[in-house]
Enzyme design. Sequence first.
Site, short mmCIF file in Angstrom:
data_model
loop_
_atom_site.label_atom_id
_atom_site.label_comp_id
_atom_site.label_asym_id
_atom_site.label_seq_id
_atom_site.Cartn_x
_atom_site.Cartn_y
_atom_site.Cartn_z
N SER A 144 45.43 42.54 30.01
CA SER A 144 43.98 42.58 29.73
C SER A 144 43.80 42.12 28.30
CB SER A 144 43.48 44.02 29.88
OG SER A 144 42.19 44.17 29.31
N TYR A 157 44.14 53.14 28.67
CA TYR A 157 44.16 51.76 29.20
C TYR A 157 44.76 50.81 28.17
CZ TYR A 157 42.37 47.53 31.53
OH TYR A 157 42.27 46.31 32.16
P1 NAD Z 1 40.26 47.21 41.08
O1 NAD Z 1 39.84 48.48 40.45
O2 NAD Z 1 39.22 46.38 41.77
O3 NAD Z 1 41.47 47.61 42.05
C1 NAD Z 1 42.10 46.72 42.86
C2 NAD Z 1 43.06 47.46 43.81
O4 NAD Z 1 44.02 48.32 43.15
C3 NAD Z 1 42.39 48.34 44.85
O5 NAD Z 1 42.58 47.75 46.13
C4 NAD Z 1 43.12 49.67 44.73
O6 NAD Z 1 43.28 50.32 46.00
C5 NAD Z 1 44.45 49.26 44.13
N1 NAD Z 1 45.21 50.35 43.50
C6 NAD Z 1 44.75 51.31 42.67
N2 NAD Z 1 45.75 52.14 42.32
C7 NAD Z 1 46.88 51.69 42.95
C8 NAD Z 1 48.23 52.15 43.00
N3 NAD Z 1 48.61 53.25 42.34
N4 NAD Z 1 49.12 51.45 43.74
C9 NAD Z 1 48.74 50.37 44.44
N5 NAD Z 1 47.47 49.90 44.44
C10 NAD Z 1 46.54 50.56 43.71
O7 NAD Z 1 40.98 46.31 39.98
P2 NAD Z 1 40.77 44.79 39.53
O8 NAD Z 1 39.52 44.66 38.75
O9 NAD Z 1 41.01 43.89 40.67
O10 NAD Z 1 41.98 44.69 38.46
C11 NAD Z 1 43.25 44.18 38.78
C12 NAD Z 1 44.06 44.11 37.48
O11 NAD Z 1 43.37 43.33 36.51
C13 NAD Z 1 44.31 45.48 36.84
O12 NAD Z 1 45.61 45.54 36.30
C14 NAD Z 1 43.29 45.52 35.73
O13 NAD Z 1 43.65 46.39 34.67
C15 NAD Z 1 43.25 44.07 35.30
N6 NAD Z 1 42.01 43.68 34.61
C16 NAD Z 1 40.80 43.83 35.22
C17 NAD Z 1 39.64 43.47 34.53
C18 NAD Z 1 38.26 43.61 35.14
O14 NAD Z 1 37.27 43.41 34.43
N7 NAD Z 1 38.15 43.94 36.44
C19 NAD Z 1 39.75 42.95 33.22
C20 NAD Z 1 41.00 42.80 32.65
C21 NAD Z 1 42.13 43.17 33.36
#
Ligand code: NAD
Length: 266
Positions: A144, A157
């Site tokens: 991130s 985080y």
């Molecule tokens: P999200 O919250 O939409 O979650 C996506 C999936 O993660 C869900 O299907 C959930 O069931 C699964 N999940 C949660 N805990 C889990 C576990 N313990 N084991 C297996 N699966 C699990 O997340 P996202 O926005 O798609 O983010 C994906 C990645 O990108 C993450 O690492 C997040 O930190 C990173 N990220 C997201 C953003 C954003 O703005 N959304 C920004 C920067 C980084």
Amino acid sequence: MTANITGFKSDQVVLVTAGASGIGLCIAQTFMAQGCKVHICDIDSSSVKQFTEVYPAATASVTDISKPVDVDQLFEDINQHYGKLDILINNAGIAGPTAAVEDIDIDAWNQTVNINLSGPFYITRKAVPLLKKSGGGSIINIASNAGLFGLPLRSAYTASKWAIIGLTKTWAMELGADNIRVNALCPGSVNGPRIEQVIERDALERAVSTASIREIYQRQSSMRLFVDAQDVANMALFLSSDLGAKISGQAMGIDGHTEGLSNWLT
Ligand code: NAD
């Protein structure tokens, strides 16, 4: 816009953690569109069921990546289906608590570190022997922009995302001679339900409107934008293709250039 890389080796096996929704699903779809064999895992069994119904050619496991026993089962499934692995996308991660350091609940801290840091470690330690057996491969850790800056009220985080960049560089050094490249992607705010929840929690914690929080987040980017999951997926594809064959150990912003994550209102 979905990237389409001519000559991408389509017989590759790809594991995407948390691939049933959000950014992970978009990454899974992007590799499937290149003809890859994609295996996803996710903690949410109903999303996994839906995924396998929509994509019968793909395979999936219900896995909590923070539980080593689940991760062992995941790799048994991969071995049974394919007996190999070429590309690992460590995507699973949770937002964790939004709170001042003195107010953070210890269970919420531990849960965030267990999923965002220990989880990718459990997955990678099982994936590396398979990648070595394939003669090389690509590991992409979804970090991130909070892995590159301080971010008030998001200690757990931020700590976990800085740590995954440290692991990215360490693993790139350990595995480079085995032709395994390891890179981290650092998205800014990604359009979708998760960032909406983050904005709502931040607005609640600060007792201000969601509109003002959204404006602060947008102003953190030089280009004043939120990115899309597809932007992240496209870079994962590029780095896993021959076009990215000499890129390793990098932490790349996908964020319109984050200037900083100071989000104080005054
Ligand atoms: P999200 O919250 O939409 O979650 C996506 C999936 O993660 C869900 O299907 C959930 O069931 C699964 N999940 C949660 N805990 C889990 C576990 N313990 N084991 C297996 N699966 C699990 O997340 P996202 O926005 O798609 O983010 C994906 C990645 O990108 C993450 O690492 C997040 O930190 C990173 N990220 C997201 C953003 C954003 O703005 N959304 C920004 C920067 C980084």
